[in-house]
Design an enzyme around this catalytic site. Structure first.
Site, PDB file in Angstrom:
ATOM      1  N   LYS A   1      13.202  25.192  37.786  1.00 22.91           N
ATOM      2  CA  LYS A   1      13.073  26.169  36.694  1.00 22.91           C
ATOM      3  C   LYS A   1      12.653  25.498  35.393  1.00 22.91           C
ATOM      4  O   LYS A   1      11.832  26.026  34.641  1.00 22.91           O
ATOM      5  CB  LYS A   1      14.401  26.904  36.513  1.00 22.91           C
ATOM      6  CG  LYS A   1      14.750  27.797  37.705  1.00 22.91           C
ATOM      7  CD  LYS A   1      16.217  28.197  37.665  1.00 22.91           C
ATOM      8  CE  LYS A   1      16.584  29.148  38.789  1.00 22.91           C
ATOM      9  NZ  LYS A   1      18.036  29.270  38.986  1.00 22.91           N
TER      10      LYS A   1
ATOM     11  N   GLY B   1      21.771  36.939  41.459  1.00 26.30           N
ATOM     12  CA  GLY B   1      22.364  38.178  41.966  1.00 26.30           C
ATOM     13  C   GLY B   1      21.292  39.197  42.292  1.00 26.30           C
ATOM     14  O   GLY B   1      20.176  39.150  41.778  1.00 26.30           O
TER      15      GLY B   1
ATOM     16  N   ILE C   1      17.016  37.397  33.207  1.00 29.70           N
ATOM     17  CA  ILE C   1      16.628  37.225  31.794  1.00 29.70           C
ATOM     18  C   ILE C   1      15.098  37.196  31.701  1.00 29.70           C
ATOM     19  O   ILE C   1      14.466  36.380  32.363  1.00 29.70           O
ATOM     20  CB  ILE C   1      17.167  35.907  31.198  1.00 29.70           C
ATOM     21  CG1 ILE C   1      18.655  35.717  31.494  1.00 29.70           C
ATOM     22  CG2 ILE C   1      16.892  35.852  29.698  1.00 29.70           C
ATOM     23  CD1 ILE C   1      19.211  34.375  31.025  1.00 29.70           C
TER      24      ILE C   1
ATOM     25  N   GLU D   1      21.219  29.119  46.719  1.00 33.56           N
ATOM     26  CA  GLU D   1      19.991  28.953  47.496  1.00 33.56           C
ATOM     27  C   GLU D   1      20.357  28.829  48.975  1.00 33.56           C
ATOM     28  O   GLU D   1      21.501  28.512  49.323  1.00 33.56           O
ATOM     29  CB  GLU D   1      19.256  27.685  47.051  1.00 33.56           C
ATOM     30  CG  GLU D   1      18.721  27.747  45.635  1.00 33.56           C
ATOM     31  CD  GLU D   1      17.787  28.929  45.416  1.00 33.56           C
ATOM     32  OE1 GLU D   1      16.763  29.024  46.085  1.00 33.56           O
ATOM     33  OE2 GLU D   1      18.109  29.781  44.568  1.00 33.56           O
TER      34      GLU D   1
ATOM     35  N   ALA E   1       4.932  52.439  34.413  1.00 29.58           N
ATOM     36  CA  ALA E   1       3.754  51.785  34.990  1.00 29.58           C
ATOM     37  C   ALA E   1       2.503  52.658  34.888  1.00 29.58           C
ATOM     38  O   ALA E   1       1.383  52.159  34.915  1.00 29.58           O
ATOM     39  CB  ALA E   1       4.026  51.436  36.449  1.00 29.58           C
TER      40      ALA E   1
ATOM     41  N   LYS F   1      11.069  29.849  42.667  1.00 28.71           N
ATOM     42  CA  LYS F   1      10.810  28.760  41.689  1.00 28.71           C
ATOM     43  C   LYS F   1      10.395  27.474  42.355  1.00 28.71           C
ATOM     44  O   LYS F   1       9.608  26.703  41.806  1.00 28.71           O
ATOM     45  CB  LYS F   1      12.013  28.524  40.779  1.00 28.71           C
ATOM     46  CG  LYS F   1      13.363  28.402  41.460  1.00 28.71           C
ATOM     47  CD  LYS F   1      13.961  29.762  41.672  1.00 28.71           C
ATOM     48  CE  LYS F   1      15.065  29.733  42.687  1.00 28.71           C
ATOM     49  NZ  LYS F   1      16.239  30.442  42.256  1.00 28.71           N
TER      50      LYS F   1
ATOM     51  N   ASP G   1      17.336  23.006  41.910  1.00 27.38           N
ATOM     52  CA  ASP G   1      16.931  24.360  41.507  1.00 27.38           C
ATOM     53  C   ASP G   1      16.721  24.422  39.984  1.00 27.38           C
ATOM     54  O   ASP G   1      15.723  24.986  39.514  1.00 27.38           O
ATOM     55  CB  ASP G   1      18.006  25.364  41.958  1.00 27.38           C
ATOM     56  CG  ASP G   1      17.687  26.775  41.519  1.00 27.38           C
ATOM     57  OD1 ASP G   1      16.770  27.377  42.114  1.00 27.38           O
ATOM     58  OD2 ASP G   1      18.325  27.271  40.572  1.00 27.38           O
TER      59      ASP G   1
HETATM   60  N1  LIG Z   1      19.668  35.022  45.115  1.00 26.06           N
HETATM   61  C1  LIG Z   1      19.387  35.022  43.826  1.00 26.06           C
HETATM   62  O1  LIG Z   1      20.205  35.387  42.983  1.00 26.06           O
HETATM   63  C2  LIG Z   1      18.039  34.568  43.374  1.00 26.06           C
HETATM   64  C3  LIG Z   1      17.093  34.106  44.263  1.00 26.06           C
HETATM   65  N2  LIG Z   1      15.851  33.731  43.810  1.00 26.06           N
HETATM   66  C4  LIG Z   1      14.822  33.341  44.748  1.00 26.06           C
HETATM   67  O2  LIG Z   1      14.450  34.479  45.509  1.00 26.06           O
HETATM   68  C5  LIG Z   1      14.027  34.102  46.816  1.00 26.06           C
HETATM   69  C6  LIG Z   1      14.854  34.833  47.845  1.00 26.06           C
HETATM   70  O3  LIG Z   1      16.197  34.475  47.681  1.00 26.06           O
HETATM   71  P1  LIG Z   1      17.393  35.303  48.329  1.00 26.06           P
HETATM   72  O4  LIG Z   1      17.055  36.735  48.362  1.00 26.06           O
HETATM   73  O5  LIG Z   1      18.616  34.861  47.646  1.00 26.06           O
HETATM   74  O6  LIG Z   1      17.385  34.698  49.802  1.00 26.06           O
HETATM   75  P2  LIG Z   1      17.945  35.364  51.123  1.00 26.06           P
HETATM   76  O7  LIG Z   1      18.159  34.242  52.078  1.00 26.06           O
HETATM   77  O8  LIG Z   1      19.067  36.285  50.831  1.00 26.06           O
HETATM   78  O9  LIG Z   1      16.716  36.250  51.598  1.00 26.06           O
HETATM   79  C7  LIG Z   1      15.536  35.724  52.102  1.00 26.06           C
HETATM   80  C8  LIG Z   1      15.140  36.613  53.258  1.00 26.06           C
HETATM   81  O10 LIG Z   1      13.832  36.239  53.676  1.00 26.06           O
HETATM   82  C9  LIG Z   1      13.813  36.228  55.095  1.00 26.06           C
HETATM   83  N3  LIG Z   1      12.748  35.345  55.546  1.00 26.06           N
HETATM   84  C10 LIG Z   1      12.636  34.012  55.343  1.00 26.06           C
HETATM   85  N4  LIG Z   1      11.517  33.557  55.927  1.00 26.06           N
HETATM   86  C11 LIG Z   1      10.937  34.618  56.522  1.00 26.06           C
HETATM   87  C12 LIG Z   1       9.771  34.789  57.301  1.00 26.06           C
HETATM   88  N5  LIG Z   1       8.985  33.756  57.586  1.00 26.06           N
HETATM   89  N6  LIG Z   1       9.471  36.023  57.748  1.00 26.06           N
HETATM   90  C13 LIG Z   1      10.256  37.085  57.448  1.00 26.06           C
HETATM   91  N7  LIG Z   1      11.381  36.990  56.723  1.00 26.06           N
HETATM   92  C14 LIG Z   1      11.706  35.767  56.273  1.00 26.06           C
HETATM   93  C15 LIG Z   1      15.190  35.741  55.498  1.00 26.06           C
HETATM   94  O11 LIG Z   1      15.495  36.090  56.813  1.00 26.06           O
HETATM   95  C16 LIG Z   1      16.077  36.453  54.468  1.00 26.06           C
HETATM   96  O12 LIG Z   1      16.484  37.710  54.909  1.00 26.06           O
HETATM   97  C17 LIG Z   1      14.171  32.571  46.861  1.00 26.06           C
HETATM   98  O13 LIG Z   1      12.949  31.995  46.502  1.00 26.06           O
HETATM   99  C18 LIG Z   1      15.204  32.296  45.767  1.00 26.06           C
HETATM  100  O14 LIG Z   1      15.098  31.006  45.231  1.00 26.06           O
HETATM  101  C19 LIG Z   1      15.513  33.807  42.484  1.00 26.06           C
HETATM  102  C20 LIG Z   1      16.411  34.249  41.563  1.00 26.06           C
HETATM  103  C21 LIG Z   1      17.759  34.630  41.934  1.00 26.06           C
HETATM  104  N1  LIG Z   2      20.503  29.844  43.301  1.00 24.55           N
HETATM  105  C1  LIG Z   2      19.994  30.265  42.043  1.00 24.55           C
HETATM  106  C2  LIG Z   2      19.517  31.672  42.139  1.00 24.55           C
HETATM  107  C3  LIG Z   2      18.749  32.084  40.972  1.00 24.55           C
HETATM  108  O1  LIG Z   2      17.752  31.516  40.598  1.00 24.55           O
HETATM  109  C4  LIG Z   2      21.093  30.167  40.998  1.00 24.55           C
HETATM  110  O2  LIG Z   2      22.264  30.048  41.380  1.00 24.55           O
HETATM  111  O3  LIG Z   2      20.781  30.169  39.807  1.00 24.55           O
HETATM  112 NA    NA Z   3      13.511  35.508  34.292  1.00 24.29          NA
END
Ligand SMILES: NC(=O)C1=CN([C@@H]2O[C@H](COP(=O)(O)OP(=O)(O)OC[C@H]3O[C@@H](n4cnc5c(N)ncnc54)[C@H](O)[C@@H]3O)[C@@H](O)[C@H]2O)C=CC1
Ligand SMILES: N[C@@H](CC=O)C(=O)O
Ligand code: NA
Length: 434
Positions: free
Chosen positions: A203, A300, A134, A188, A33, A103, A199
């Site tokens: 995307k 993940g 990816i 999700e 960076a 997304k 979802d």
């Molecule tokens: N889990 C995955 O593999 C992937 C997730 N995403 C996206 O990433 C984002 C996060 O997903 P995850 O980490 O899986 O969800 P998660 O549920 O594990 O984490 C979200 C965190 O945000 C906190 N949170 C929610 N609203 C809040 C608020 N108002 N104030 C403070 N904290 C708050 C929750 O308590 C939780 O700890 C989502 O938009 C999801 O679609 C995207 C790609 C992959």
């Molecule tokens: N819930 C989503 C998380 C990544 O975008 C998935 O399973 O692909």
């Molecule tokens: Na990507």
């Protein structure tokens, strides 16, 4: 040079992964960076003792991060539409750059968010929003910018692909695999988004915008999930030399743009048909490059963190540049977006797999063939099974050539009205991805 200060909103799967990788690879990241990246504040609703956050300001109010004058970049990793939208708009208003993995937010509110970001001269980066680890946004937006893109087709939901793979390979139940996907942090917050195709449609909406230079139009995407798939169809598809995958397809045609997600038969010898588990793959067909295929973990903790941090590095490199000379959010210059319409599903074209439950009477096959041929639908192959003992019906499986969905709808109505056909006709779209 002083480090760039960032604030993380949401310390769940992706937030936690981002925090860990930022600490572990701090030196490598700073060398790339040009400056260090320091987490100055974290907003989390619940304490997370598993993270070493000594010296970092912790708050439960995400808006504190958006207004914190120390912070240059807000990383939104909470998910959801409402608070996330308000937070991102607030951060932009305060002149902060934004990185998000959300997304749903980008597909539904992206047009508004990008307009506001342009007005304020800040970047909103969203690589993690599509296909987890990816770098496909970058590949399409920058690596393929010479091309007129013809179509994009992808397995873009890790949870759904994990479920289909485990059910097919190990005979596990849908519910059992979904519970594991949730425990692994793939799903999700509301897993119906994964299994009902929402979802993937979020995307695909984003991919279509950056591929074709159109505004984000999630409300026009056709969305079908994996919950109605049966083992019988998975097995018949295999016998015909196909795999069933949940696919997002965005295709540019003279009439408009197809934007659809649904279970799809793909020839088993295609690379993308062999993308299993939580892995995702996105195929892009451009007039100059031909077909390219991007493969990797679709969900993940750390794979997704990889994309979040790649965006952070991009933002740090570009934040001192003239906003007019940055890569446009949706790949095309905002005043050059096209009004080419999104086609309704009836106007989309694909080949079809049909499963018809027929009574064991002579002549049903001839009636089926004539209904299809009257509508200009050519049959590619037919597989007729033995009479099933439990119901005395004969499963008749057909593959057709490409046809407009509205003609197929009309044919299916006529097929279901035949006295020799019992129950609904199962239809699954087929893509050869040539
Ligand atoms: N889990 C995955 O593999 C992937 C997730 N995403 C996206 O990433 C984002 C996060 O997903 P995850 O980490 O899986 O969800 P998660 O549920 O594990 O984490 C979200 C965190 O945000 C906190 N949170 C929610 N609203 C809040 C608020 N108002 N104030 C403070 N904290 C708050 C929750 O308590 C939780 O700890 C989502 O938009 C999801 O679609 C995207 C790609 C992959
Ligand atoms: N819930 C989503 C998380 C990544 O975008 C998935 O399973 O692909
Ligand atoms: Na990507």
């Amino acid at each position: 040079m002083k480090p760039v200060k960032v604030g993380i909103c949401g310390l769940g799967t992706v937030g936690g992964g981002t925090f860990n990788v930022l600490q572990r690879n701090a030196e490598e990241i700073a060398r790339r960076a040009g400056r260090g990246i320091e987490v100055a504040q974290i907003a989390t609703r619940t304490p997370k003792p598993q993270f070493q956050t000594t010296g970092i300001a912790i708050t439960n109010d995400v808006f504190e991060v958006a207004t914190n004058p120390e912070i240059d970049i807000v990383i939104e990793l909470m998910g959801g539409y409402t608070v996330a939208r308000e937070l991102v708009l607030k951060a932009i208003e305060n002149g902060k750059h934004v990185v998000t993995a959300n997304k749903a937010l980008i597909a539904v509110h992206g047009n508004e968010i990008f307009a506001k970001a342009r007005e304020k001269g800040v970047i909103v980066a969203f690589e993690a929003a599509v296909a987890g680890g990816i770098p496909v946004i970058k590949a399409i937006r920058e690596g393929l910018s010479a091309n007129r893109i013809n179509w994009v087709a992808g397995i873009i939901n890790g949870t759904g692909n994990f479920i289909l793979t485990e059910m097919r390979e190990k005979g596990r139940t849908f519910e059992d695999v979904l519970a594991e996907a949730q425990a692994l942090g793939y799903a999700e917050a509301d897993p119906t988004f994964d299994v009902e195709g929402i979802d993937a449609a979020h995307k695909l909406t984003i991919l279509a915008s950056i591929a074709f230079g159109i505004p984000l139009q999630f409300d026009k995407a056709y969305t079908e999930g994996i919950t109605k798939l049966t083992t019988a169809d998975v097995n018949y598809a295999e016998a015909l030399g196909y795999r069933i995958k949940h696919l997002g397809v965005a295709r540019s045609t003279a009439a408009g743009i197809e934007l659809r997600v649904h279970p799809t038969l793909i020839p088993a010898d295609r690379l993308i048909a062999n993308v299993n588990g939580v892995m995702n793959a996105v195929m892009v067909n451009g007039d100059a490059a031909g077909s390219t295929l991007f493969y990797g973990a679709g969900a993940g903790m750390e794979p997704t963190a990889s994309s979040v941090i790649a965006d952070l590095v991009d933002v740090v490199r570009a934040m001192t540049s003239d906003p007019e000379n940055r890569v446009p959010h949706l790949a095309f210059q905002p005043d050059s977006l096209s009004a080419h319409p999104i086609l309704p599903i009836e106007a989309c074209e694909s080949a079809y797999y049909l499963r018809i439950q027929a009574k064991d009477h002579p002549g049903v096959l001839a009636q089926v063939a004539s209904i299809l041929s009257e509508r200009g639908i050519n049959i590619e192959s037919i597989m007729q099974k033995e009479v099933e003992e439990h119901d005395g019906l004969v499963p008749m499986i057909l593959l057709t050539h490409r046809v407009l969905e509205q003609h197929m709808n009309d044919a299916i109505t006529a097929l279901e009205a035949l006295a020799g056909v019992v129950g609904p006709v199962v239809r699954i779209r087929v893509e050869h991805l040539n």
